[in-house]
Scaffold this active site. Structure first.
Site, short mmCIF file in Angstrom:
data_model
loop_
_atom_site.label_atom_id
_atom_site.label_comp_id
_atom_site.label_asym_id
_atom_site.label_seq_id
_atom_site.Cartn_x
_atom_site.Cartn_y
_atom_site.Cartn_z
CE LYS A 116 -25.08 16.33 5.66
NZ LYS A 116 -23.95 15.35 5.75
CG ASP A 151 -25.37 16.12 1.41
OD1 ASP A 151 -25.54 15.00 0.90
OD2 ASP A 151 -24.44 16.38 2.19
#
Length: 315
Positions: A11, A148
């Site tokens: 990401k 995350d």
């Protein structure tokens, strides 16, 4: 079903700021996650003996110099192992699995590889054992593993996140584009980055992102782009600011630091342009690798595997 394989995407953070610092030392953040087409792979298989085993393989299949993947630590400390232990503790299932992790996402770069691997492990084990946990359960469990991890547990390509990254609002992803990811030899320390980024910071009182998310357009998102970690990371690794500026000058519609660092990225409308700029940046001082991958508009789901171990389709 004897095994499950899952691709675990990296990401970037298109926006990242610190909202508050907790008494515990953790920080409340606001961020916009975007998944990209650089994948690790986790495979889990039933075994006859009780217990959990993990094999880690490095897949240095990217053009660069030096060690691209970085230090992965010991298997027992890996997020894959922590996620598996959390899954079995939560479900009460007796663990009898062998696991393999194939690494392509460089460690210590803000690309979220460890968090994605943990989320992928939860998804793979959940499928292998007949889905005892709901998607909401997995997101909640992921929040206990790492900041995350909930985003990757949500299995969405883009999301706004608050708190420790566990409060999520899935967003329509921007159109598929090419992202140039510049991986330096220097790696950032997340804990140190938070200390430096929050030092003397006047914390804002509320979100600034919700009013700006009515458009999933790259140029609109570029107007919102900011990353509080750029100041301390660029101060420590001065060449990275120059790389970011080069990507912007060469036509990136959006560029910045990935998460808390240390990789830098640029978003390009056209693949040819991205490849040209990647070639210009590649070979620069203290650059380990330059990758050109797509941004994602969907996330691959875990799939059953029946081939011999390690023979799952490559990412």
């Amino acid at each position: 079903m004897t095994g499950v394989s899952v691709a675990c995407p990296a990401k970037v953070n298109l926006f990242l700021r610190i909202l508050a610092r907790e008494d515990t030392g953790y920080h409340q953040i606001e961020t916009l996650f975007q998944a990209i087409g650089l994948f690790d792979r986790v495979e889990v298989r039933r075994q006859t003996s009780t217990g959990i085993s993990l094999e880690i393989r490095r897949r240095e299949s990217v053009a660069g110099s030096g060690d691209v993947i970085g230090d992965l630590g010991q298997p027992e400390q890996n997020t894959v192992m922590k996620a598996a232990q959390a899954f079995f503790a939560t479900t009460g299932i007796t663990p009898s699995v062998s696991m393999s992790l194939t690494k392509r996402i460089p460690a210590g770069t803000g690309l979220g590889g460890g968090s994605s691997d943990g989320a992928g492990t939860l998804a793979a084990l959940n499928l292998l054992y007949g889905r005892p946990l709901t998607r909401s359960d997995l997101i909640e469990l992921g929040g206990r593993i790492g900041s995350d991890v909930p985003f990757f547990c949500a299995r969405v390509p883009a999301a706004l996140a608050w708190g420790r990254g566990d409060r999520l609002l899935p967003c329509p992803p921007p159109p598929a584009a090419r992202i140039v990811v510049v991986v330096p030899r220097d790696r950032a320390n997340t804990a140190a980055g938070y200390r430096e980024a929050s030092a003397g910071l006047e914390f804002p009182a509320a979100s600034v992102m919700l009013d700006g998310m009515d458009s999933a357009d790259w140029r609109h998102l570029a107007s919102l782009q900011a990353n509080v970690f750029e100041r301390p990371v660029f101060a420590r690794f001065g060449r990275l600011a120059a790389v970011r500026d080069t990507l912007e000058r060469r036509g990136a519609v959006l560029s910045g630091l990935t998460g808390s660092g240390s990789a830098v990225f640029g978003i390009f409308d056209r693949e040819r342009e991205a490849l040209r700029v990647a070639g210009e940046v590649r070979g620069g001082p203290r650059i380990a690798a330059v990758l050109v991958v797509p941004t994602l508009t969907t996330i691959p789901e875990p799939v059953p595997v029946s081939a011999a171990p390690g023979r799952a389709p490559a990412s």
